[in-house]
Scaffold this active site. Structure first.
Site, PDB file in Angstrom:
ATOM      1  CB  THR A  95       4.314   4.998  84.999  1.00 16.67           C
ATOM      2  OG1 THR A  95       3.638   4.540  86.178  1.00 16.67           O
ATOM      3  CG2 THR A  95       5.125   3.850  84.389  1.00 16.67           C
ATOM      4  N   GLY A  96       3.863   8.167  85.158  1.00 16.30           N
ATOM      5  CA  GLY A  96       3.061   9.268  85.671  1.00 16.30           C
ATOM      6  C   GLY A  96       3.849  10.152  86.610  1.00 16.30           C
ATOM      7  CE1 TYR A 133      -7.422   6.048  92.418  1.00 12.96           C
ATOM      8  CE2 TYR A 133      -8.368   5.801  94.615  1.00 12.96           C
ATOM      9  CZ  TYR A 133      -7.286   6.067  93.799  1.00 12.96           C
ATOM     10  OH  TYR A 133      -6.062   6.350  94.362  1.00 12.96           O
TER      11      TYR A 133
END
Length: 264
Positions: free
Chosen positions: A13-14, A154
């Protein structure tokens, strides 16, 4: 050591840029069939063509979807219902003062960085368990342990995926499915380089000077005293995805240049 992933299907992913792209390329070099994901079809197509030019005749496919939503994750699952290797790499980051970070920002980071990995792992790990072979990886960060004051929202997400990784590994105990967290440090990814470029322009210095200053001021405990490359992180991921890594599971594999000042 010769890593051969012939016959294995990997979803990264990404993976249109940065660490994800380097992982996808590394898996393709090991002869895995690789599915690229990104937010736009144009970016996915560009990433596929870039890997094809460098690696040659490998099996590559892609899905354009917003993995920060349940619908986006389902689009990947619908397009590719089975995978042998799942690399939960997609993620976002942005420095922001804790007192100015609103609920929507917290939720957005959680949905992209955590829930994308939960939704995809929940689906793909079941098939891996049934076939009794698989590799699941969660790309965490040294920020999971060394929470940055400028990005608490984050750091929280990276601690969360590390926790999920350990729990899922224990859930799959006794199978030939391994689950690990990968903890990079500051890496020369597209996002980090853009951030450093903006900082350099603001300070009126070169990007190289800004990179060195960033590490010295923000990660002074770094032993390598530089940013890692995406390829250095990808090397760990490709190994952890290999048959040779069959006894490595439930681990937090650090590729952070020694920033975290412990030996454990």
């Amino acid at each position: 050591m010769q890593i051969d992933l012939t016959g294995k299907r990997a979803i990264v992913t990404g993976s249109t840029a940065g660490i994800g792209h380097a992982i996808a390329k590394g898996l393709a070099e090991a002869s895995a069939a690789v599915i690229i994901t990104g937010r736009t079809q144009a970016r996915v197509d560009e990433a596929i063509e870039a890997i094809r030019r460098e690696v040659g005749g490998t099996q590559l496919d892609g899905v354009a979807a917003d993995l920060g939503t349940a619908e986006g994750c389902q689009a990947v699952i619908d397009a590719h219902p089975e995978a042998d290797i799942l690399i939960n790499n997609v993620g976002i980051f942005a420095p922001q003062d804790f007192f100015e970070t609103d609920d929507d920002t917290w939720d957005h980071f959680y949905q992209v960085n955590v829930m994308s990995a939960v939704r995809l792992s929940r689906h793909y790990a079941q098939g891996m368990k049934q076939r009794n072979w698989g590799r699941v990886q969660f790309i965490s960060s040294e920020s999971a342990l060394n929470i940055p004051t400028e990005m608490i929202h984050y750091g929280m997400t990276k601690t969360a995926v590390q926790s999920i990784s350990r729990g899922l590994a224990k859930t799959l105990a006794g199978t030939s499915v391994t689950v690990n967290a990968i903890l990079p440090g500051p890496t020369r990814s597209e996002g980090v380089l853009n951030m450093i470029r903006e900082m350099a322009e603001k300070e009126g210095i070169s990007q190289d000077e800004m990179e060195a200053r960033f590490v010295k001021e923000n990660r002074p405990s770094s032993i390598i005293q530089r940013l890692a490359t995406p390829e250095e992180v990808a090397n760990m991921c490709v190994y952890a995805a290999s048959p040779q890594a069959s006894a490595t599971t439930g681990a937090a594999l650090r590729v952070e240049g020694g920033i975290v000042d412990t030996m454990a």
